[in-house]
Design an enzyme around this catalytic site. Structure first.
Site, PDB file in Angstrom:
ATOM      1  N   GLU A 135       0.923 -12.910  12.490  1.00 49.35           N
ATOM      2  CA  GLU A 135       1.581 -11.626  13.308  1.00 49.35           C
ATOM      3  C   GLU A 135       1.485 -10.555  12.261  1.00 49.35           C
ATOM      4  OE1 GLU A 135       2.498 -11.337  16.483  1.00 49.35           O
ATOM      5  OE2 GLU A 135       1.925 -13.531  16.717  1.00 49.35           O
ATOM      6  N   ASP A 139       0.841  -1.334   0.088  1.00 51.23           N
ATOM      7  CA  ASP A 139       0.149   0.024  -0.009  1.00 51.23           C
ATOM      8  C   ASP A 139       0.780   1.501   0.044  1.00 51.23           C
ATOM      9  OD1 ASP A 139      -2.276   1.539  -0.161  1.00 51.23           O
ATOM     10  OD2 ASP A 139      -2.816   1.144   2.162  1.00 51.23           O
ATOM     11  N   TRP A 156       2.883   7.838  -2.497  1.00 51.11           N
ATOM     12  CA  TRP A 156       4.171   8.091  -2.879  1.00 51.11           C
ATOM     13  C   TRP A 156       4.362   9.040  -4.131  1.00 51.11           C
ATOM     14  CZ3 TRP A 156       7.526   7.524  -6.729  1.00 51.11           C
ATOM     15  CH2 TRP A 156       8.920   7.657  -6.548  1.00 51.11           C
ATOM     16  N   THR A 185     -10.575  -7.199  -5.657  1.00 51.81           N
ATOM     17  CA  THR A 185     -11.612  -6.968  -6.350  1.00 51.81           C
ATOM     18  C   THR A 185     -12.221  -5.616  -6.337  1.00 51.81           C
ATOM     19  OG1 THR A 185     -12.521  -8.054  -4.471  1.00 51.81           O
ATOM     20  CG2 THR A 185     -12.449  -9.622  -6.367  1.00 51.81           C
ATOM     21  N   GLU A 186     -11.845  -4.929  -5.163  1.00 54.95           N
ATOM     22  CA  GLU A 186     -12.439  -3.503  -4.804  1.00 54.95           C
ATOM     23  C   GLU A 186     -11.622  -2.601  -5.673  1.00 54.95           C
ATOM     24  OE1 GLU A 186     -11.869  -5.871  -2.310  1.00 54.95           O
ATOM     25  OE2 GLU A 186     -13.837  -6.203  -1.893  1.00 54.95           O
ATOM     26  N   ASN A 187     -10.464  -2.783  -6.039  1.00 55.76           N
ATOM     27  CA  ASN A 187      -9.637  -1.916  -6.889  1.00 55.76           C
ATOM     28  C   ASN A 187     -10.383  -1.608  -8.166  1.00 55.76           C
ATOM     29  OD1 ASN A 187      -6.388  -3.212  -5.502  1.00 55.76           O
ATOM     30  ND2 ASN A 187      -7.702  -1.662  -4.974  1.00 55.76           N
ATOM     31  N   HIS A 199       2.717   3.424  -9.050  1.00 56.44           N
ATOM     32  CA  HIS A 199       2.603   2.165  -9.357  1.00 56.44           C
ATOM     33  C   HIS A 199       3.793   1.373  -9.924  1.00 56.44           C
ATOM     34  CE1 HIS A 199      -1.300   2.146  -7.617  1.00 56.44           C
ATOM     35  NE2 HIS A 199      -1.721   2.862  -8.511  1.00 56.44           N
ATOM     36  N   ARG A 234     -11.894   2.043  -8.819  1.00 54.46           N
ATOM     37  CA  ARG A 234     -11.010   3.331  -9.015  1.00 54.46           C
ATOM     38  C   ARG A 234     -11.150   3.646 -10.444  1.00 54.46           C
ATOM     39  NH1 ARG A 234      -4.989   2.492  -6.077  1.00 54.46           N
ATOM     40  NH2 ARG A 234      -5.939   1.495  -4.124  1.00 54.46           N
TER      41      ARG A 234
HETATM   42  C1  FPP Z   1      -1.942   0.024  -3.510  1.00 55.32           C
HETATM   43  O1  FPP Z   1      -1.601   1.385  -3.410  1.00 55.32           O
HETATM   44  C2  FPP Z   1      -1.259  -0.499  -4.568  1.00 55.32           C
HETATM   45  C3  FPP Z   1      -2.112  -1.144  -5.523  1.00 55.32           C
HETATM   46  C4  FPP Z   1      -3.448  -1.216  -5.532  1.00 55.32           C
HETATM   47  C5  FPP Z   1      -1.371  -1.906  -6.560  1.00 55.32           C
HETATM   48  C6  FPP Z   1      -0.294  -2.649  -6.218  1.00 55.32           C
HETATM   49  C7  FPP Z   1       0.584  -2.888  -7.568  1.00 55.32           C
HETATM   50  C8  FPP Z   1       2.208  -2.912  -7.417  1.00 55.32           C
HETATM   51  C9  FPP Z   1       2.778  -2.577  -6.441  1.00 55.32           C
HETATM   52  C10 FPP Z   1       3.029  -3.171  -8.741  1.00 55.32           C
HETATM   53  C11 FPP Z   1       2.951  -4.533  -9.140  1.00 55.32           C
HETATM   54  C12 FPP Z   1       1.961  -5.195  -9.661  1.00 55.32           C
HETATM   55  C13 FPP Z   1       1.882  -6.470  -9.750  1.00 55.32           C
HETATM   56  C14 FPP Z   1       0.769  -6.927 -10.713  1.00 55.32           C
HETATM   57  C15 FPP Z   1       2.787  -7.640  -9.331  1.00 55.32           C
HETATM   58  P1  FPP Z   1      -2.375   2.510  -3.438  1.00 55.32           P
HETATM   59  O2  FPP Z   1      -2.510   2.950  -4.561  1.00 55.32           O
HETATM   60  O3  FPP Z   1      -3.753   2.168  -2.665  1.00 55.32           O
HETATM   61  O4  FPP Z   1      -1.574   3.645  -2.681  1.00 55.32           O
HETATM   62  P2  FPP Z   1      -2.622   4.941  -2.070  1.00 55.32           P
HETATM   63  O5  FPP Z   1      -3.102   4.188  -0.686  1.00 55.32           O
HETATM   64  O6  FPP Z   1      -1.114   5.665  -1.617  1.00 55.32           O
HETATM   65  O7  FPP Z   1      -3.293   5.767  -2.667  1.00 55.32           O
END
Ligand code: FPP
Length: 252
Positions: free
Chosen positions: A212, A26, A31, A72-74, A43, A77
């Site tokens: 944990e 997350d 970032w 699934t919730e993503n 990402h 976006r």
């Molecule tokens: C959550 O951060 C992250 C994700 C929904 C995507 C995670 C994907 C990667 C790390 C890339 C690698 C991908 C694969 C398929 C291996 P966020 O976007 O929710 O961050 P935020 O909370 O700061 O908005």
């Protein structure tokens, strides 16, 4: 319970290392936004970090890693962000094949494939197929994954077995449910969620019942190998009781 995995080497490690680690990656969006970039840049940097981190984790003799790559919730976006994540995932699944072969890592996917783009499904299937005989470690990628949906899918599988008279109602045990989850991996020992959010967000809720948890404030693109080692040190200090008491507690 028999786990459907074959791994070379010693998984019952004496150094109190976790066998199975979960990572909720997350903070990519924050970032990027903190630096004035679009969320996609976050990402991309997250994916770059993941590559380095995985290499380090397996080198440390941790055998099984589950990552929360897309829930699934993503899908709720913005469409552009979802499409970017799908494209980035295809690149990751395709480009990293050589690394997984070199490091002898078997890749599994947990989640529903039904409403994903065909090109994403093809890349997933190809990675799974090509790495299926690897046995130095496992990477379980939770993709289009929801913990409650996984339990629903297990209930459906079990109900259908009862319906076909393959099993009876009395055969339903914790082991049977575990065997009907997406993967038959050992339970999670340690779950890390980066970015300071204190939630588990539907990540492997059945498998993490005695895990944990560790919630560093670091955003995922910055969660480097040093941060990971710090997390493991913290895990090694934990006193895991699994609902019972330990010898140390008996004197209290
Ligand atoms: C959550 O951060 C992250 C994700 C929904 C995507 C995670 C994907 C990667 C790390 C890339 C690698 C991908 C694969 C398929 C291996 P966020 O976007 O929710 O961050 P935020 O909370 O700061 O908005």
């Amino acid at each position: 319970m028999k786990y459907n995995i074959i791994i070379i080497g010693d998984v019952m490690n004496d150094n109190k290392l976790p066998i199975h680690v979960g990572i909720i990656m997350d903070g990519n969006g924050r970032w990027a936004q903190k630096r004035g970039f679009s969320r996609s840049v976050g990402h991309k940097m997250g994916a770059k970090n993941l590559k380095k981190l995985l290499k380090h984790i397996y080198k440390r003799n941790i055998k099984i890693v589950s990552i929360y790559a897309f829930s699934t919730e993503n899908f709720k976006r913005d469409k552009n962000e979802v499409e970017y994540l799908m494209d980035l995932s295809i690149k990751f699944f395709t480009n990293e094949l050589k690394t997984f072969m070199k490091e002898n890592i078997k890749v599994l996917f947990s989640g529903r494939k039904d409403n994903l783009r065909v090109d994403v499904i093809n890349a997933m299937n190809e990675l799974e197929e090509n790495t299926k005989n690897n046995n130095n470690g496992i990477l379980n990628i939770c993709f289009n994954y929801g913990g409650r949906l996984e339990i629903i899918d297990a209930i459906k599988k079990i109900a259908s077995k009862i319906n076909n008279n393959d099993i009876t109602f009395d055969d339903i045990t914790e082991d049977l449910v575990s065997e009907n989850m997406y993967q038959t991996l050992p339970p999670l020992d340690f779950v890390i969620r980066t970015s300071g959010e204190l939630r588990t967000s539907n990540f492997m809720i059945w498998e993490s019942s005695y895990a944990e948890y560790y919630f560093p404030n670091t955003l995922f693109p910055d969660f480097d190998t040093k941060e990971f080692d710090k997390a493991i040190e913290e895990f090694q200090k934990r006193n895991r009781r699994f609902g019972g008491i330990t010898n140390e507690d008996k004197s209290v």
